[in-house]
Write a protein that holds these residues in place. Structure first.
Motif, PDB file in Angstrom:
ATOM      1  N   PHE A 297       8.654   3.449 -10.550  1.00 17.22           N
ATOM      2  CA  PHE A 297       8.583   2.874 -11.937  1.00 17.22           C
ATOM      3  C   PHE A 297       9.219   1.745 -12.050  1.00 17.22           C
ATOM      4  N   ASP A 298      10.312   1.516 -11.249  1.00 21.74           N
ATOM      5  CA  ASP A 298      11.023   0.368 -11.062  1.00 21.74           C
ATOM      6  C   ASP A 298      10.095  -0.884 -10.711  1.00 21.74           C
ATOM      7  N   ALA A 299       9.401  -0.439  -9.770  1.00 18.14           N
ATOM      8  CA  ALA A 299       8.511  -1.369  -9.125  1.00 18.14           C
ATOM      9  C   ALA A 299       7.480  -1.884  -9.984  1.00 18.14           C
ATOM     10  N   PHE A 300       6.987  -0.738 -10.729  1.00 21.44           N
ATOM     11  CA  PHE A 300       5.658  -0.899 -11.497  1.00 21.44           C
ATOM     12  C   PHE A 300       6.077  -1.714 -12.828  1.00 21.44           C
ATOM     13  N   PHE A 301       7.065  -1.268 -13.498  1.00 21.47           N
ATOM     14  CA  PHE A 301       7.390  -1.838 -14.803  1.00 21.47           C
ATOM     15  C   PHE A 301       8.460  -2.967 -14.521  1.00 21.47           C
TER      16      PHE A 301
ATOM     17  N   PRO B 277      10.005 -19.003  -0.987  1.00 20.26           N
ATOM     18  CA  PRO B 277       9.572 -18.578   0.369  1.00 20.26           C
ATOM     19  C   PRO B 277       9.302 -17.275   0.926  1.00 20.26           C
ATOM     20  N   TYR B 278       9.145 -16.490  -0.370  1.00 23.62           N
ATOM     21  CA  TYR B 278       8.939 -15.199  -0.100  1.00 23.62           C
ATOM     22  C   TYR B 278       7.308 -14.608  -0.405  1.00 23.62           C
ATOM     23  N   VAL B 279       6.967 -13.581   0.373  1.00 22.52           N
ATOM     24  CA  VAL B 279       5.718 -12.948  -0.127  1.00 22.52           C
ATOM     25  C   VAL B 279       6.049 -11.834  -1.039  1.00 22.52           C
ATOM     26  N   ILE B 280       7.030 -11.178  -0.532  1.00 24.93           N
ATOM     27  CA  ILE B 280       7.874  -9.899  -1.784  1.00 24.93           C
ATOM     28  C   ILE B 280       9.001 -10.466  -1.824  1.00 24.93           C
ATOM     29  N   TYR B 281       9.487 -10.857  -3.159  1.00 31.98           N
ATOM     30  CA  TYR B 281      10.591 -11.548  -3.561  1.00 31.98           C
ATOM     31  C   TYR B 281      11.842 -11.019  -2.996  1.00 31.98           C
TER      32      TYR B 281
ATOM     33  N   ILE C 285       0.934  -1.190  -0.111  1.00 32.92           N
ATOM     34  CA  ILE C 285       0.066  -0.056  -0.219  1.00 32.92           C
ATOM     35  C   ILE C 285       0.845   1.183  -0.090  1.00 32.92           C
ATOM     36  N   ARG C 286       2.018   1.340   0.666  1.00 32.09           N
ATOM     37  CA  ARG C 286       2.954   2.247   0.920  1.00 32.09           C
ATOM     38  C   ARG C 286       3.464   2.771  -0.366  1.00 32.09           C
ATOM     39  N   THR C 287       3.872   1.627  -1.091  1.00 31.93           N
ATOM     40  CA  THR C 287       4.587   1.377  -2.266  1.00 31.93           C
ATOM     41  C   THR C 287       3.499   2.052  -3.428  1.00 31.93           C
ATOM     42  N   PHE C 288       2.490   1.604  -3.467  1.00 29.85           N
ATOM     43  CA  PHE C 288       1.681   1.623  -4.566  1.00 29.85           C
ATOM     44  C   PHE C 288       0.191   2.334  -4.331  1.00 29.85           C
ATOM     45  N   VAL C 289       0.213   3.091  -3.456  1.00 30.57           N
ATOM     46  CA  VAL C 289      -1.004   3.765  -3.270  1.00 30.57           C
ATOM     47  C   VAL C 289      -1.622   4.675  -4.224  1.00 30.57           C
ATOM     48  N   TRP C 290      -0.913   5.323  -4.935  1.00 26.86           N
ATOM     49  CA  TRP C 290      -1.115   6.160  -6.088  1.00 26.86           C
ATOM     50  C   TRP C 290      -1.695   5.201  -7.254  1.00 26.86           C
ATOM     51  N   ALA C 291      -0.926   4.039  -7.510  1.00 25.67           N
ATOM     52  CA  ALA C 291      -1.279   3.132  -8.562  1.00 25.67           C
ATOM     53  C   ALA C 291      -2.760   2.728  -8.154  1.00 25.67           C
ATOM     54  N   TRP C 292      -2.842   2.240  -6.782  1.00 25.48           N
ATOM     55  CA  TRP C 292      -4.209   1.914  -6.497  1.00 25.48           C
ATOM     56  C   TRP C 292      -5.291   2.870  -6.704  1.00 25.48           C
ATOM     57  N   ALA C 293      -4.958   4.109  -6.326  1.00 27.69           N
ATOM     58  CA  ALA C 293      -5.844   5.258  -6.344  1.00 27.69           C
ATOM     59  C   ALA C 293      -6.240   5.323  -8.029  1.00 27.69           C
ATOM     60  N   ILE C 294      -5.326   5.099  -8.572  1.00 27.49           N
ATOM     61  CA  ILE C 294      -5.441   5.421 -10.172  1.00 27.49           C
ATOM     62  C   ILE C 294      -6.501   4.021 -10.669  1.00 27.49           C
ATOM     63  N   GLU C 295      -6.283   3.111 -10.250  1.00 26.51           N
ATOM     64  CA  GLU C 295      -6.970   1.856 -10.737  1.00 26.51           C
ATOM     65  C   GLU C 295      -8.415   2.078 -10.089  1.00 26.51           C
TER      66      GLU C 295
ATOM     67  N   THR D 187       8.664 -10.275  -8.917  1.00 26.18           N
ATOM     68  CA  THR D 187       9.798 -10.056  -9.389  1.00 26.18           C
ATOM     69  C   THR D 187      10.071  -8.176  -8.948  1.00 26.18           C
ATOM     70  N   PRO D 188      10.309  -7.937  -7.999  1.00 26.90           N
ATOM     71  CA  PRO D 188      10.381  -6.474  -7.799  1.00 26.90           C
ATOM     72  C   PRO D 188      11.825  -5.853  -8.490  1.00 26.90           C
ATOM     73  N   GLY D 189      12.432  -6.549  -9.103  1.00 32.61           N
ATOM     74  CA  GLY D 189      13.464  -6.039  -9.999  1.00 32.61           C
ATOM     75  C   GLY D 189      14.484  -4.688  -9.413  1.00 32.61           C
ATOM     76  N   LYS D 190      14.514  -3.880 -10.492  1.00 31.59           N
ATOM     77  CA  LYS D 190      15.337  -2.938  -9.630  1.00 31.59           C
ATOM     78  C   LYS D 190      15.056  -1.886  -8.661  1.00 31.59           C
ATOM     79  N   TRP D 191      13.661  -2.306  -8.372  1.00 26.53           N
ATOM     80  CA  TRP D 191      13.180  -1.424  -7.112  1.00 26.53           C
ATOM     81  C   TRP D 191      14.105  -1.718  -5.889  1.00 26.53           C
ATOM     82  N   LEU D 192      14.580  -2.898  -5.720  1.00 29.32           N
ATOM     83  CA  LEU D 192      15.251  -3.305  -4.554  1.00 29.32           C
ATOM     84  C   LEU D 192      16.506  -2.578  -4.515  1.00 29.32           C
TER      85      LEU D 192
END
Lengths: 374, 446
Positions: B169-173, B310-314, B95-105, B158-163
């Motif tokens: 945007f790294d998290a999202f794409f 074993p992860y919930v967020i990889y 929620i903290r990371t994506f609140v605006w994306a969720w708001a857009i959704e 796959t959190p990718g480069k966000w890590l």
């Protein structure tokens, strides 16, 4: 738990920064909650009013009541869609700002909390069932109408439980021992708070009946006039009762919370006074509407005053929450996501325009074909 | 145990989320593809002046509305409720990371619902062109909400480069964003076909022979797209996830095979039963296709969840809500010592009752997100016959025993406590459970 201080139980909110200014999330939380509470009142109060009208219709053998019941039965599914859609946003923003309290209280009443979903699906289908029956010229199913109303009343109670529980960390320890299968029933302010909300819903539905009457007026002025009167008197009588319930609620609050509304905080006291003032104003305006031959202007003014009352009440709710959690709240580390945030606002405005356009074409179509909405 | 633990008896929290999510996906993807189907079919019926098709589209709209606006929307809220209850820690991070994306959704969702309600209630009231336009508004906004939610869902695996960057945007794409979008889009088309076959099966024969083959084309054309998406997706997921699918966890492998199998078998079924011989396409067959599609959705969702273990967020947070970064600290300070929601913190390991109480808390905090005691993935049968010292040994290498389990964290006393509690689940059992075998054993030793 092992340690007695309630603050020790409050989960840490993690170290992900807040992606926008805190005040903005607060504003969005309150604003979208207002968007939600109005249709939600229509669902709950509208369902109860449907039942009442149907029962009165058969008791007095008065077809106007039956017409009202059928009309409301067609409106409530739409109100439910609106209530659910607008409910998602405050659910999102409350998690952003108050996740650590909200998740905890949700878990503590977990089985009840998750049951809201199943209840909502059943209650919502019940509303559609009656709406389809009306469409096909059948009478309302009383079973279904009762079932849906009771379900929404229960859902409201579960929500009130969670919303009070998230404010009272000192209750958490004991509830955890019960393992998620109990409600926050020992909270004294829960009952008047919930009653305040129920009574409010029924009052607001009175305003819905008035609005419905204004629409019906054009086709059948006798029926329209009757609706405006019935709705206005429902609103006035129930709001009168609400004054008693509201003050009971205020005095059921623990003293240090109550006092912010009684002079302790200029802001909170101002909200209470403004809310009360607009409530009285709206009652007066609805009374004028009920007595006049051309009720549209006072009725619409009354609705605006009512919307303001609801706004102030929602702000009071927020003020209470902030005050209750003040001893525990830690400050946020803010790193705004400016681009996405801006995208949200742009899309939000665009969406309002599109929805507004769609509503306009529906209203225009309704006028030109003259099709009755019941 | 930063948050209290919500126990879901017999089912387990993960399974509950899975059930709700499967049903939701099955309806919400239809809500997207079905929107395209409605808008296109309506347009076609106007162009060809096809009243028969138009009357079918109207009926299909009623069904569509009742299913998507009520069940689809509310079950979506249900996912939120359930993840907040089962994984508050992870939900909070998302929620903290994506609140605006969720708001857009949410904005798209609001347009979607409004458009569908208008669409449904204004047949014959609006000019055909305008009505059709509302249908297109519905479809575009529903597809946009899929585009948004897809970014959040794929992030978890796959959190990718966000890590490294922590950037939105790294998290999202992220690396699986596109393959997953292809997969999901193909599923929306396939489900549009399957549901249209279902409602079409109730039509008169003369119309059935037109609509059923057409609907089956929607389904069949989605299959190749789905397979491409699946293959690409598989290339992009973490090595351990690939290993799990390839046989690291036999049951996951089986389910993954089933998922591909279901998707592939649906093709010949659709070709012969619907495309070639539409006349005989009965409601029962319509239901059969729905069940096959639901089965495919269920196993696919299940695999998608399973490979994240074993992860919930990889790479960030384990399935039991423990941040990977916190491992060392817990190892040193003890897990219960750092926990907020535990009834036991310090205990005397020589007092059996205290030891067991601590063991139960350890189980809740570290195993209960994936295991129940007796029900689904119940730990009691899994450790049947294991002695206490052996349990103690195995707990120390859970992540090697089954690579999709997180490592145990805690101090030595806590490890003993968990071993004791697990042991007591079955209690002392006869050396050989089979009475006959035991007797034979005795006979031999004579």
């Amino acid at each position: 738990m092992a340690s007695p201080n309630p603050a020790d139980l409050i989960p840490s909110a993690g170290n992900i920064p807040l992606p926008g200014p805190e005040w903005l999330f607060h504003a969005l939380l309150v604003f979208t909650f207002i968007l939600h509470i109005i249709p939600m009142n229509f669902v709950l109060g509208g369902g109860v009013t449907t039942l009442y009208a149907e029962i009165m219709g058969s008791r007095r053998n008065d077809d106007r009541f039956r017409r009202l019941a059928r009309g409301l039965a067609q409106i409530t599914p739409y109100a439910t869609a609106a209530a659910i859609t607008t409910g998602i946003a405050p659910l999102l923003f409350v998690q952003v700002l108050y996740g650590q309290y909200f998740y905890t209280s949700s878990v503590l009443i977990g089985s009840f909390w998750i049951s809201v979903i199943a209840l909502l699906i059943v209650g919502y289908y019940g509303l559609y069932r009656n709406s389809f029956r009306v469409k096909h010229g059948k009478s309302l199913s009383m079973w279904t109408a009762w079932g849906s109303s009771i379900i929404f009343i229960v859902i409201g109670f579960i929500y009130s439980n969670n919303m009070t529980l998230m404010l009272t960390p000192e209750k958490w320890r004991d509830l955890y021992a019960a393992g998620g299968h109990t409600l926050n029933l020992s909270e004294p302010s829960l009952y008047p708070r919930y009653l305040h909300f129920l009574v409010g819903s029924i009052a607001v539905s009175g305003a819905l009946v008035v609005a419905y009457g204004l629409f019906a007026w054009k086709k059948d002025d006798g029926y329209g006039r009757w609706l405006v009167r019935a709705g206005a008197f429902q609103f006035i009588a129930v709001t009168g009762a609400q004054f008693i319930v509201g003050f009971t609620f205020l005095f059921a609050l623990r003293e240090e919370w109550r006092m912010i509304f009684l002079g302790g905080s200029v802001y909170a006291t101002g909200l209470l006074l403004a809310g009360l003032t607009f409530a009285v104003v709206s009652m007066a305006l609805f009374l004028i509407a009920a007595l006049r031959d051309r009720p549209a202007t006072p009725a619409i003014a009354g609705m605006i005053a009512l919307a303001l009352t609801i706004t102030f009440m929602a702000m009071m709710r927020d003020a209470l929450r902030r005050h209750a959690l003040e001893p525990f709240v830690t400050s946020f580390n803010v790193v705004p996501q400016t681009v996405v945030m801006t995208a949200f606002f742009v899309l939000f405005v665009a969406a309002l325009a599109i929805i507004g356009w769609m509503v306009a074409i529906v209203l225009r179509a309704g006028k030109s074909t003259g099709k009755a909405s019941d | 145990m930063n948050y209290p633990f919500w126990e879901v008896p017999y089912l387990g929290g993960g399974m509950l989320i899975g059930l709700i999510a499967t049903l939701h996906v099955f309806v919400s993807h239809f809500a997207v593809g079905g929107g395209l189907f409605l808008a296109l079919m309506e347009r076609r019926s106007y162009r060809n002046n096809d009243t028969e098709l138009l009357s079918y589209v109207k009926k299909h709209t009623n069904f569509f509305l009742l299913l998507t606006v009520v069940f689809g929307a509310v079950s979506g809220v249900g996912i939120w409720f359930s993840i907040g209850l089962v994984h508050p820690e992870a939900t909070s991070l998302l929620i903290r990371t994506f609140v605006w994306a969720w708001a857009i959704e949410w904005v798209f969702f609001a347009v979607e619902i409004a458009a569908l309600l208008v669409y449904y209630s204004t047949w014959d009231k609006l000019a055909p062109k305008t009505h059709n336009l509302v249908g297109w508004i519905y479809f575009v906004s529903s597809f946009m909400s899929l585009i948004v939610i897809n970014g959040i869902l794929t992030f978890m695996l796959t959190p990718g480069k966000w890590l490294e960057t922590g950037s939105f945007f790294d998290a999202f794409f992220n690396p699986t964003y596109l393959p997953s979008l292809i997969m999901r889009t193909s599923i929306t088309l396939a489900l549009a076909g399957v549901y249209a076959m279902f409602t079409g099966s109730f039509e008169r024969e003369a119309f059935k022979v037109r609509i059923i083959p057409h609907a089956s084309i929607w389904l069949m054309s989605a299959v190749p797209l789905l397979l491409v998406g699946l293959w690409w997706y598989f290339q992009m997921i973490p090595p351990l996830s690939q290993h799990i699918v390839k046989g690291g966890a036999p049951i996951v492998q089986m389910f993954a095979a089933l998922s591909v199998f279901f998707s592939a078998i649906v093709f010949p079924f659709a070709y012969f039963l619907a495309y070639r011989y539409p006349r005989y396409f009965s409601p029962a067959l319509g239901v059969l296709f729905l069940i096959m599609a639901l089965g495919a959705t269920a196993v696919t969702e299940w695999v998608r969840e399973a490979v994240r273990k074993p992860y919930v967020i990889y790479g960030v947070m384990y399935s039991n809500a423990i941040y990977k970064n916190d491992l060392a600290r817990f190892q040193q300070n003890g897990f219960l010592n750092e926990a907020k929601w535990t009834t036991v913190r310090e205990f005397d390991p020589n007092d059996r009752a205290q030891l067991l109480a601590a063991g139960e808390q350890m189980f809740r905090g570290q195993c209960g997100h994936c295991h129940t005691t007796d029900g689904f993935n119940g730990v009691k049968p899994l450790v049947y016959g294991w002695g206490e010292p052996f349990l103690y040994e195995q707990i120390g290498r859970l992540n090697e025993l089954r690579r999709f389990m997180p490592p145990f964290v805690g101090n030595d006393e806590e490890r003993r406590a968990l071993a004791a509690w697990l042991y007591e689940l079955n209690g002392e059992i006869p050396p050989l459970s089979d009475a006959k075998g035991a007797r034979d054993g005795v006979a031999e030793s004579r």
